[in-house]
Design a protein around this motif. Structure first.
Motif, PDB file in Angstrom:
ATOM      1  N   GLY A 105       0.798  -1.218   0.000  1.00 21.37           N
ATOM      2  CA  GLY A 105       0.000   0.000   0.000  1.00 21.37           C
ATOM      3  C   GLY A 105       0.829   1.265   0.000  1.00 21.37           C
ATOM      4  N   LYS A 106       2.093   1.152   0.376  1.00 18.41           N
ATOM      5  CA  LYS A 106       2.967   2.327   0.369  1.00 18.41           C
ATOM      6  C   LYS A 106       4.016   2.214  -0.740  1.00 18.41           C
ATOM      7  N   ASP A 107       4.910   1.222  -0.617  1.00 19.74           N
ATOM      8  CA  ASP A 107       5.937   1.037  -1.648  1.00 19.74           C
ATOM      9  C   ASP A 107       5.415   0.214  -2.822  1.00 19.74           C
ATOM     10  N   VAL A 108       4.510  -0.708  -2.536  1.00 19.72           N
ATOM     11  CA  VAL A 108       3.906  -1.557  -3.565  1.00 19.72           C
ATOM     12  C   VAL A 108       2.395  -1.497  -3.409  1.00 19.72           C
ATOM     13  N   ALA A 109       1.696  -1.277  -4.507  1.00 20.89           N
ATOM     14  CA  ALA A 109       0.232  -1.231  -4.470  1.00 20.89           C
ATOM     15  C   ALA A 109      -0.316  -2.083  -5.601  1.00 20.89           C
ATOM     16  N   MET A 110      -1.476  -2.674  -5.354  1.00 21.87           N
ATOM     17  CA  MET A 110      -2.063  -3.585  -6.345  1.00 21.87           C
ATOM     18  C   MET A 110      -3.457  -3.143  -6.729  1.00 21.87           C
ATOM     19  N   ILE A 111      -3.747  -3.243  -8.018  1.00 21.77           N
ATOM     20  CA  ILE A 111      -5.087  -2.998  -8.555  1.00 21.77           C
ATOM     21  C   ILE A 111      -5.637  -4.357  -8.950  1.00 21.77           C
ATOM     22  N   PHE A 112      -6.669  -4.811  -8.236  1.00 25.31           N
ATOM     23  CA  PHE A 112      -7.162  -6.164  -8.438  1.00 25.31           C
ATOM     24  C   PHE A 112      -8.138  -6.230  -9.609  1.00 25.31           C
ATOM     25  N   GLN A 113      -8.417  -7.471 -10.027  1.00 24.24           N
ATOM     26  CA  GLN A 113      -9.236  -7.716 -11.206  1.00 24.24           C
ATOM     27  C   GLN A 113     -10.674  -7.261 -11.006  1.00 24.24           C
ATOM     28  N   ASP A 114     -11.231  -7.538  -9.845  1.00 29.26           N
ATOM     29  CA  ASP A 114     -12.647  -7.235  -9.601  1.00 29.26           C
ATOM     30  C   ASP A 114     -12.762  -6.220  -8.467  1.00 29.26           C
ATOM     31  N   PRO A 115     -12.962  -4.947  -8.800  1.00 27.70           N
ATOM     32  CA  PRO A 115     -13.013  -3.936  -7.742  1.00 27.70           C
ATOM     33  C   PRO A 115     -14.198  -4.102  -6.808  1.00 27.70           C
TER      34      PRO A 115
END
Length: 360
Positions: A105-115
């Protein structure tokens, strides 16, 4: 499994050091039927400001690799059996759970397939984005709200101040994905991971979301890992490509190299099985057979049961190929990669259409 030396992008080929280095990563899951070798000796790198496209069929190990990077593998039944994940000089596999939570959430963030399944349905979208900021930064709730409104405006959510207090079900699919991109941008991460970010969206909304993702990358200068089945998205968004099959990397190269001159039969199969609206195809050439079982991979090359290039050659059946180094950041896990130009020509003859920019 996963013990062989892997082709790794040569840092000397770049003027900057990689932001992320995944080295010989092995991730396994114990099941009632046996051990699933979901990721088997995967190595790749991502540089600042670069988009790395990761492609392959379902079950190829794309998503499990990035879940391993984030420390989100359920243990048990899963475990990371080997490897290193170096982010900006720090091995994430050596961090405690608490330290890793500070990275996510700070150095690495992910955008998932199904919001819709990634957002909490009983909290407003704005509160969820604000929480992502408050967890990592010592700011007031008013400051966090102001930043969230700015982020929503940045990703193209209209009337952002009013939208702050709305719930996920009050957002359209495209708007929810924009909100997820805003959440990923909240703390200006070094690395953005987008796992099939446009799968459930129609073509028009997909294009808009990709534009927002590109703007997010430019805003933060983050490295991006883009996981997708859609080679059209890869062609539009990515700088380099990793092709995965059976839990392994089977080809790496720039977008131009992958699309213009594929060096692995599986990559060619992916390209030639796609419809081409700009060309009058006589017929498509599907990849025969099914993806391999990750519990019991075929001997030799995992792709050999489906491979036309192998033509039953014993080497393909008995000898597992290395990821051959074909140049800076260019590799192919095929014993007969030098024959690929001829293979491309045969596919073009069969389909009546040229592989995009092929050299054959």
């Amino acid at each position: 499994m996963g013990s062989e030396p892997q082709f790794v992008d040569a840092p000397s080929a770049r003027d900057v050091q990689p932001l992320l280095s995944v080295r010989d990563l092995v991730t396994e899951f114990k099941t009632g039927d046996g051990v699933v070798h979901a990721v088997d000796g995967v190595s790749y790198e991502v540089y600042p400001g670069e988009t790395l496209g990761v492609v392959g069929e379902s079950g190829s190990g794309k998503s499990v690799t990035v879940m391993s990077i984030l420390g989100l593998i359920p243990q048990p039944p899963g475990r990371i059996a080997n490897g290193e994940i170096i982010l900006d000089g720090q091995d994430l596999l050596q961090l405690s759970s608490r330290e890793l939570r500070q990275v996510r959430g700070k150095d690495v963030a992910m955008i998932f397939q199904d919001p819709m399944t990634s957002l909490n349905p009983v909290l407003s979208v704005g509160d969820q984005l604000a929480e992502a900021i408050l967890v990592h930064e010592d700011v007031s709730e008013d400051v966090a709200r102001k930043r969230v409104v700015e982020l929503l405006e940045l990703v193209g959510v209209p009337n952002a101040d009013q939208r702050f207090d709305q719930y996920p079900h009050e957002y359209s699919g495209g708007m929810r994905q924009r909100a997820m991109i805003a959440m990923a941008m909240a703390n200006r991460p070094k690395l953005l991971i987008a796992d099939e970010p446009t799968t459930a969206l129609d073509v028009t909304i997909q294009a808009q979301v990709l534009e927002v993702l590109q703007a997010a990358k430019e805003e933060t200068n983050a490295g991006v890992i883009l996981i997708t089945h859609d080679l059209g998205v890869v062609a539009e968004m990515a700088d380099r490509v990793v092709v995965m099959y059976g839990g392994r990397v089977v080809e790496t190269g720039t977008v131009d190299e992958i699309f213009h001159s594929p060096k692995h039969p599986y990559t060619l199969g992916l390209l030639s099985s796609l419809p081409r609206p700009d060309q009058d195809l006589e017929r498509l050439v599907p990849i025969p057979g099914q993806p391999p079982s990750l519990i019991n991979l075929p001997s030799g090359c995992a792709f050999h049961p489906r491979c036309h290039l192998g033509r039953g050659r014993s080497r393909c059946r008995t000898e597992e190929p290395a990821l051959y180094d074909l140049g800076p950041m260019r590799g192919s896990r095929c014993h007969f990669h030098e024959e690929m130009a001829r293979e491309v020509a045969e596919v073009e003859k069969a389909t009546g259409a040229r592989i995009e920019g092929s050299e054959a």
